[in-house]
Structure formats: C-alpha cells, structure tokens
Design a protein around this motif. Structure first.
Motif, PDB file in Angstrom:
ATOM      1  N   ALA A 106     -12.356 -34.248 -10.384  1.00 40.03           N
ATOM      2  CA  ALA A 106     -12.343 -32.859  -9.937  1.00 40.03           C
ATOM      3  C   ALA A 106     -13.136 -31.966 -10.891  1.00 40.03           C
ATOM      4  O   ALA A 106     -13.877 -31.070 -10.456  1.00 40.03           O
ATOM      5  CB  ALA A 106     -10.897 -32.358  -9.829  1.00 40.03           C
ATOM      6  N   MET A 107     -13.014 -32.212 -12.202  1.00 44.69           N
ATOM      7  CA  MET A 107     -13.757 -31.409 -13.172  1.00 44.69           C
ATOM      8  C   MET A 107     -15.264 -31.660 -13.067  1.00 44.69           C
ATOM      9  O   MET A 107     -16.063 -30.730 -13.193  1.00 44.69           O
ATOM     10  CB  MET A 107     -13.274 -31.732 -14.589  1.00 44.69           C
ATOM     11  N   LEU A 108     -15.631 -32.919 -12.826  1.00 43.58           N
ATOM     12  CA  LEU A 108     -17.048 -33.224 -12.658  1.00 43.58           C
ATOM     13  C   LEU A 108     -17.599 -32.550 -11.408  1.00 43.58           C
ATOM     14  O   LEU A 108     -18.701 -31.985 -11.428  1.00 43.58           O
ATOM     15  CB  LEU A 108     -17.251 -34.737 -12.586  1.00 43.58           C
ATOM     16  N   LEU A 109     -16.827 -32.593 -10.325  1.00 41.64           N
ATOM     17  CA  LEU A 109     -17.263 -31.927  -9.092  1.00 41.64           C
ATOM     18  C   LEU A 109     -17.399 -30.423  -9.318  1.00 41.64           C
ATOM     19  O   LEU A 109     -18.357 -29.798  -8.836  1.00 41.64           O
ATOM     20  CB  LEU A 109     -16.263 -32.213  -7.973  1.00 41.64           C
ATOM     21  N   ARG A 110     -16.478 -29.856 -10.083  1.00 42.72           N
ATOM     22  CA  ARG A 110     -16.562 -28.424 -10.373  1.00 42.72           C
ATOM     23  C   ARG A 110     -17.821 -28.089 -11.163  1.00 42.72           C
ATOM     24  O   ARG A 110     -18.504 -27.094 -10.878  1.00 42.72           O
ATOM     25  CB  ARG A 110     -15.330 -27.971 -11.160  1.00 42.72           C
ATOM     26  N   GLU A 111     -18.168 -28.929 -12.142  1.00 44.05           N
ATOM     27  CA  GLU A 111     -19.381 -28.684 -12.921  1.00 44.05           C
ATOM     28  C   GLU A 111     -20.632 -28.777 -12.059  1.00 44.05           C
ATOM     29  O   GLU A 111     -21.559 -27.971 -12.200  1.00 44.05           O
ATOM     30  CB  GLU A 111     -19.471 -29.694 -14.067  1.00 44.05           C
ATOM     31  N   VAL A 112     -20.655 -29.759 -11.156  1.00 45.00           N
ATOM     32  CA  VAL A 112     -21.824 -29.911 -10.281  1.00 45.00           C
ATOM     33  C   VAL A 112     -21.957 -28.706  -9.355  1.00 45.00           C
ATOM     34  O   VAL A 112     -23.057 -28.172  -9.150  1.00 45.00           O
ATOM     35  CB  VAL A 112     -21.714 -31.219  -9.471  1.00 45.00           C
ATOM     36  N   ASP A 194     -29.502 -33.055 -17.722  1.00 44.63           N
ATOM     37  CA  ASP A 194     -28.545 -32.174 -17.056  1.00 44.63           C
ATOM     38  C   ASP A 194     -27.270 -32.924 -16.687  1.00 44.63           C
ATOM     39  O   ASP A 194     -26.168 -32.357 -16.763  1.00 44.63           O
ATOM     40  CB  ASP A 194     -29.180 -31.531 -15.821  1.00 44.63           C
ATOM     41  N   TRP A 195     -27.391 -34.192 -16.327  1.00 40.90           N
ATOM     42  CA  TRP A 195     -26.204 -34.966 -15.980  1.00 40.90           C
ATOM     43  C   TRP A 195     -25.353 -35.262 -17.202  1.00 40.90           C
ATOM     44  O   TRP A 195     -24.116 -35.289 -17.115  1.00 40.90           O
ATOM     45  CB  TRP A 195     -26.603 -36.262 -15.276  1.00 40.90           C
ATOM     46  N   LEU A 196     -25.984 -35.480 -18.342  1.00 35.40           N
ATOM     47  CA  LEU A 196     -25.205 -35.651 -19.572  1.00 35.40           C
ATOM     48  C   LEU A 196     -24.423 -34.380 -19.885  1.00 35.40           C
ATOM     49  O   LEU A 196     -23.256 -34.436 -20.294  1.00 35.40           O
ATOM     50  CB  LEU A 196     -26.134 -36.006 -20.732  1.00 35.40           C
ATOM     51  N   ARG A 197     -25.057 -33.235 -19.700  1.00 32.07           N
ATOM     52  CA  ARG A 197     -24.373 -31.972 -19.957  1.00 32.07           C
ATOM     53  C   ARG A 197     -23.230 -31.763 -18.976  1.00 32.07           C
ATOM     54  O   ARG A 197     -22.144 -31.304 -19.354  1.00 32.07           O
ATOM     55  CB  ARG A 197     -25.367 -30.822 -19.867  1.00 32.07           C
ATOM     56  N   HIS A 198     -23.449 -32.092 -17.697  1.00 28.54           N
ATOM     57  CA  HIS A 198     -22.385 -31.927 -16.705  1.00 28.54           C
ATOM     58  C   HIS A 198     -21.190 -32.817 -17.032  1.00 28.54           C
ATOM     59  O   HIS A 198     -20.037 -32.357 -17.007  1.00 28.54           O
ATOM     60  CB  HIS A 198     -22.907 -32.270 -15.308  1.00 28.54           C
ATOM     61  N   ALA A 202     -17.543 -31.512 -18.167  1.00 31.92           N
ATOM     62  CA  ALA A 202     -16.393 -31.798 -17.307  1.00 31.92           C
ATOM     63  C   ALA A 202     -15.250 -32.419 -18.104  1.00 31.92           C
ATOM     64  O   ALA A 202     -14.086 -32.035 -17.947  1.00 31.92           O
ATOM     65  CB  ALA A 202     -16.821 -32.737 -16.173  1.00 31.92           C
ATOM     66  N   LEU A 203     -15.564 -33.372 -18.980  1.00 33.06           N
ATOM     67  CA  LEU A 203     -14.520 -34.015 -19.779  1.00 33.06           C
ATOM     68  C   LEU A 203     -13.902 -33.034 -20.773  1.00 33.06           C
ATOM     69  O   LEU A 203     -12.676 -32.989 -20.945  1.00 33.06           O
ATOM     70  CB  LEU A 203     -15.093 -35.222 -20.511  1.00 33.06           C
ATOM     71  N   ALA A 204     -14.760 -32.239 -21.428  1.00 30.37           N
ATOM     72  CA  ALA A 204     -14.239 -31.283 -22.413  1.00 30.37           C
ATOM     73  C   ALA A 204     -13.436 -30.184 -21.738  1.00 30.37           C
ATOM     74  O   ALA A 204     -12.415 -29.732 -22.273  1.00 30.37           O
ATOM     75  CB  ALA A 204     -15.393 -30.679 -23.216  1.00 30.37           C
ATOM     76  N   GLY A 205     -13.875 -29.731 -20.557  1.00 28.84           N
ATOM     77  CA  GLY A 205     -13.131 -28.700 -19.849  1.00 28.84           C
ATOM     78  C   GLY A 205     -11.845 -29.206 -19.235  1.00 28.84           C
ATOM     79  O   GLY A 205     -10.845 -28.486 -19.177  1.00 28.84           O
ATOM     80  N   GLY A 206     -11.857 -30.452 -18.773  1.00 29.25           N
ATOM     81  CA  GLY A 206     -10.665 -31.006 -18.161  1.00 29.25           C
ATOM     82  C   GLY A 206      -9.613 -31.444 -19.162  1.00 29.25           C
ATOM     83  O   GLY A 206      -8.414 -31.414 -18.864  1.00 29.25           O
ATOM     84  N   PHE A 207     -10.042 -31.841 -20.346  1.00 23.92           N
ATOM     85  CA  PHE A 207      -9.105 -32.326 -21.373  1.00 23.92           C
ATOM     86  C   PHE A 207      -9.424 -31.631 -22.698  1.00 23.92           C
ATOM     87  O   PHE A 207      -9.935 -32.254 -23.637  1.00 23.92           O
ATOM     88  CB  PHE A 207      -9.223 -33.843 -21.522  1.00 23.92           C
ATOM     89  N   PRO A 208      -9.123 -30.323 -22.785  1.00 24.32           N
ATOM     90  CA  PRO A 208      -9.488 -29.570 -23.997  1.00 24.32           C
ATOM     91  C   PRO A 208      -8.743 -30.014 -25.246  1.00 24.32           C
ATOM     92  O   PRO A 208      -9.168 -29.700 -26.355  1.00 24.32           O
ATOM     93  CB  PRO A 208      -9.134 -28.123 -23.622  1.00 24.32           C
ATOM     94  N   GLN A 209      -7.631 -30.746 -25.080  1.00 25.33           N
ATOM     95  CA  GLN A 209      -6.866 -31.181 -26.243  1.00 25.33           C
ATOM     96  C   GLN A 209      -7.323 -32.524 -26.791  1.00 25.33           C
ATOM     97  O   GLN A 209      -6.761 -33.005 -27.774  1.00 25.33           O
ATOM     98  CB  GLN A 209      -5.372 -31.274 -25.864  1.00 25.33           C
ATOM     99  N   VAL A 210      -8.340 -33.137 -26.156  1.00 25.61           N
ATOM    100  CA  VAL A 210      -8.831 -34.438 -26.606  1.00 25.61           C
ATOM    101  C   VAL A 210     -10.083 -34.210 -27.452  1.00 25.61           C
ATOM    102  O   VAL A 210     -11.135 -33.854 -26.913  1.00 25.61           O
ATOM    103  CB  VAL A 210      -9.135 -35.356 -25.413  1.00 25.61           C
ATOM    104  N   PRO A 211     -10.021 -34.418 -28.768  1.00 22.92           N
ATOM    105  CA  PRO A 211     -11.166 -34.078 -29.640  1.00 22.92           C
ATOM    106  C   PRO A 211     -12.435 -34.843 -29.317  1.00 22.92           C
ATOM    107  O   PRO A 211     -13.528 -34.305 -29.461  1.00 22.92           O
ATOM    108  CB  PRO A 211     -10.648 -34.418 -31.039  1.00 22.92           C
ATOM    109  N   VAL A 212     -12.326 -36.102 -28.876  1.00 23.81           N
ATOM    110  CA  VAL A 212     -13.541 -36.888 -28.645  1.00 23.81           C
ATOM    111  C   VAL A 212     -14.376 -36.283 -27.531  1.00 23.81           C
ATOM    112  O   VAL A 212     -15.608 -36.310 -27.582  1.00 23.81           O
ATOM    113  CB  VAL A 212     -13.173 -38.358 -28.317  1.00 23.81           C
ATOM    114  N   PHE A 213     -13.748 -35.686 -26.531  1.00 25.25           N
ATOM    115  CA  PHE A 213     -14.509 -35.105 -25.431  1.00 25.25           C
ATOM    116  C   PHE A 213     -15.177 -33.793 -25.853  1.00 25.25           C
ATOM    117  O   PHE A 213     -16.303 -33.499 -25.432  1.00 25.25           O
ATOM    118  CB  PHE A 213     -13.601 -34.874 -24.228  1.00 25.25           C
ATOM    119  N   ALA A 214     -14.500 -33.005 -26.687  1.00 28.40           N
ATOM    120  CA  ALA A 214     -15.129 -31.781 -27.201  1.00 28.40           C
ATOM    121  C   ALA A 214     -16.323 -32.123 -28.089  1.00 28.40           C
ATOM    122  O   ALA A 214     -17.385 -31.482 -28.010  1.00 28.40           O
ATOM    123  CB  ALA A 214     -14.107 -30.955 -27.968  1.00 28.40           C
TER     124      ALA A 214
END
Length: 311
Positions: A106-112, A194-198, A202-214
């Motif tokens: 869902a977060m990836l779809l939102r970013e796209v 652009d796909w790497l950024r999306h 998406a991962l950082a926005g969907g899981f803000p408490q997970v440091p590896v994604f930020a």
C-alpha cells in the motif's frame, strides 16, 4: 518448528548489522553503484526473511496453506519441518507479517500515485509556462527551455522524458557544462533511480520506527546523485561536472555556512574535484558477489531441514 523464528532473527540481525557495516566502510562514496547494489541486497534479505517466515508460520497454523506450500514435497520433507508441533504463536505471527506485507504494498502504491500526480502537475505547469504558438506543432524534443531568472534544471520522467532547463541556467552554463548536466539527468533515467527512491520512501514512510528503512531512504537519495555525477564526469570530466553543479546552485546559498536542503551539493563538488581512487575491479566484483549472497542466505536457511531430510 524453529525455522520461522530463525528467519526473523536473521532478518533482525541483517537489519542491524548491514547499515552499521556500510556506515563504517570507506568505499561507498568511491563506488556508489556498488553501494546501491549492496543496500538493495540488504533490504531484500530483510524483506525475504519476513516473507519466508510468514509462509512457514502460515503453513504451520493452517492445513490448507500447508497443502499449497508443500504440495509436491515428499512426506519426509514435511515431517522435517515439524509443522504439527507449532505453538499458538504461529497464526498471529503469520497474520502480523502478512499485514506488514500488505502495508508495504500500500505504501509503494501511494508513492507511485504521488509521483504520477507530481509529474502531471509539473507537465501542466510546463504547458502553461511554455505554450505552443498558434500553428506550432509539438516537437516532442527531449530539451525544453523555460524563461526564468533562477538557474534550474530537472528531468521530467514519463512516456516522453524531457530535460527542462531555464534560460538563466543556459546563460550560466557553458556548452560542455550543459552537456554534463544532461548526462547527469540521463544517468538517473537510464538507471531508473526514481524506482529506488519510490521503494525506499515507501518502506521508510510505512515503517518509520525501523532504522534500516530510514537509512535506506537517506542513502538512496545521496548515492543516486553520486552515481549520476560519475556518469556525467566519465563523459565530460570531473571539473566540468563540478563547475556545472556550482553554477546551478551558487545562488541558492548552498555553499554558505547555513545548512540548506541542498547541503549535499558542496560534498558532491568536493568529491568531483578530489577524484577519489576507485576500487580495483576484483574488489568491486568481490563486493558485488558477496552482497548477492545476502538474500540467498534466508533461502538456504529455509531449505536446510528439507535438504537434510533428503539426505
């Protein structure tokens, strides 16, 4: 039934150690393309650990799922996973991980969707600022020049990608500098940055408490710029590419003592002017191969009981 737990522990260990090892290494700025690959492998391994753990937990909790997952497996292989001995935690773990997977999609779809909305808005603004004259036919060219007092340039992705440059940028950039700018933006488009950024957003926005994604998101934004700088500098020289960056950003105050959103530009210019030594080809190959093994490890852990049962 320890494989799902082992996979979750392996994912947590990868998420904790991967960013730390990359932060301590001195080669990512010298080899941004290799660093991009390593980051993708680390994140893919974490996601794969969660997906495989979810699958095995669901197979342990529900007979219907087990029948699909081990449909063609011999009985000895199914017994090796001891699915029937799973505790009451199997079903909640599978549901929780499945929700995490759906949330990621869902977060990836939102970013796209957001990216497409921004792209449509910029194309609408482009048509308003550079309208066709009466009787003029759309040229369909890759370069669009806009009237503007501020030096600026950006790559407008889409079915017909275009490089948009303001007249102020054309006045400031010399011929080869403009070519270097074009090569930089084309590097982004060819490598599909652009796909790497999306994905990272998406991962950082969907899981803000997970440091590896930020950390993944922050490094993607930085490393793709370094990689595009290298693409331009290989064709037009480091000095020319550095001067193009300076001319485009000098009036924005990015080279002053006060931090700005483009604070990475001075580091990029300094990197281009100092010409860091590249790693030997064998070293780059070894790093690439080692990183490729990271996502393979969860698969090996998953298959070990079945392979052991088969002798």
């Amino acid at each position: 039934m320890m494989v799902p737990v082992t996979l979750l522990l392996l994912g947590a260990l990868t998420a904790a150690l991967g960013p730390r090892l990359l932060a301590r290494a001195d080669w990512p700025d010298r080899e941004p393309v290799v660093a991009l690959w390593v980051w993708q492998c680390v994140v893919a391994a974490v996601l794969l650990c969660c997906a495989l753990s979810m699958t095995l937990s669901a197979a342990a909790a529900w007979q219907a799922v087990r029948g699909h997952v081990f449909a063609t497996a011999p009985r000895v292989v199914v017994d090796a996973y001891a699915l029937g001995t799973a505790g009451p935690w199997a079903a909640p773990t599978a549901v929780l991980l499945a929700c995490g997977g759906l949330w990621t999609l869902a977060m990836l779809l939102r970013e796209v969707v957001r990216a497409r909305t921004r792209r449509r808005a910029r194309r609408t603004e482009l048509r308003l600022r550079a309208p066709l004259l009466p009787g003029e036919e759309p040229a369909g060219g890759r370069l669009v020049v806009l009237e503007g007092d501020r030096p600026d340039a950006w790559w407008l992705a889409g079915a017909a990608p275009q490089l948009v440059v303001t007249t102020a940028a054309l006045r400031r950039l010399e011929g080869r500098q403009l070519d270097a700018l074009l090569a930089h933006e084309q590097g982004h488009a060819q490598a599909r940055h652009d796909w790497l950024r999306h994905c990272s957003a998406a991962l950082a926005g969907g899981f803000p408490q997970v440091p590896v994604f930020a950390a993944f998101r922050d490094e993607m934004h930085r490393l793709v710029e370094l990689a595009a700088d290298d693409m331009a500098s290989r064709r037009f020289g480091r000095l020319t590419t550095a001067l193009a960056l300076v001319e485009l950003n000098e009036e924005r105050g990015v080279f002053g003592p006060t931090p700005t959103p483009q604070a990475h530009v001075p580091q990029r210019v300094h990197r281009l002017l100092t010409a860091p030594d590249r790693l030997p080809a064998l070293h780059r190959l070894r790093l690439t191969a080692t990183a490729a093994l990271v996502p393979v490890l969860p698969v090996v852990v998953t298959l070990v009981p079945g392979l052991r049962a088969l002798g």
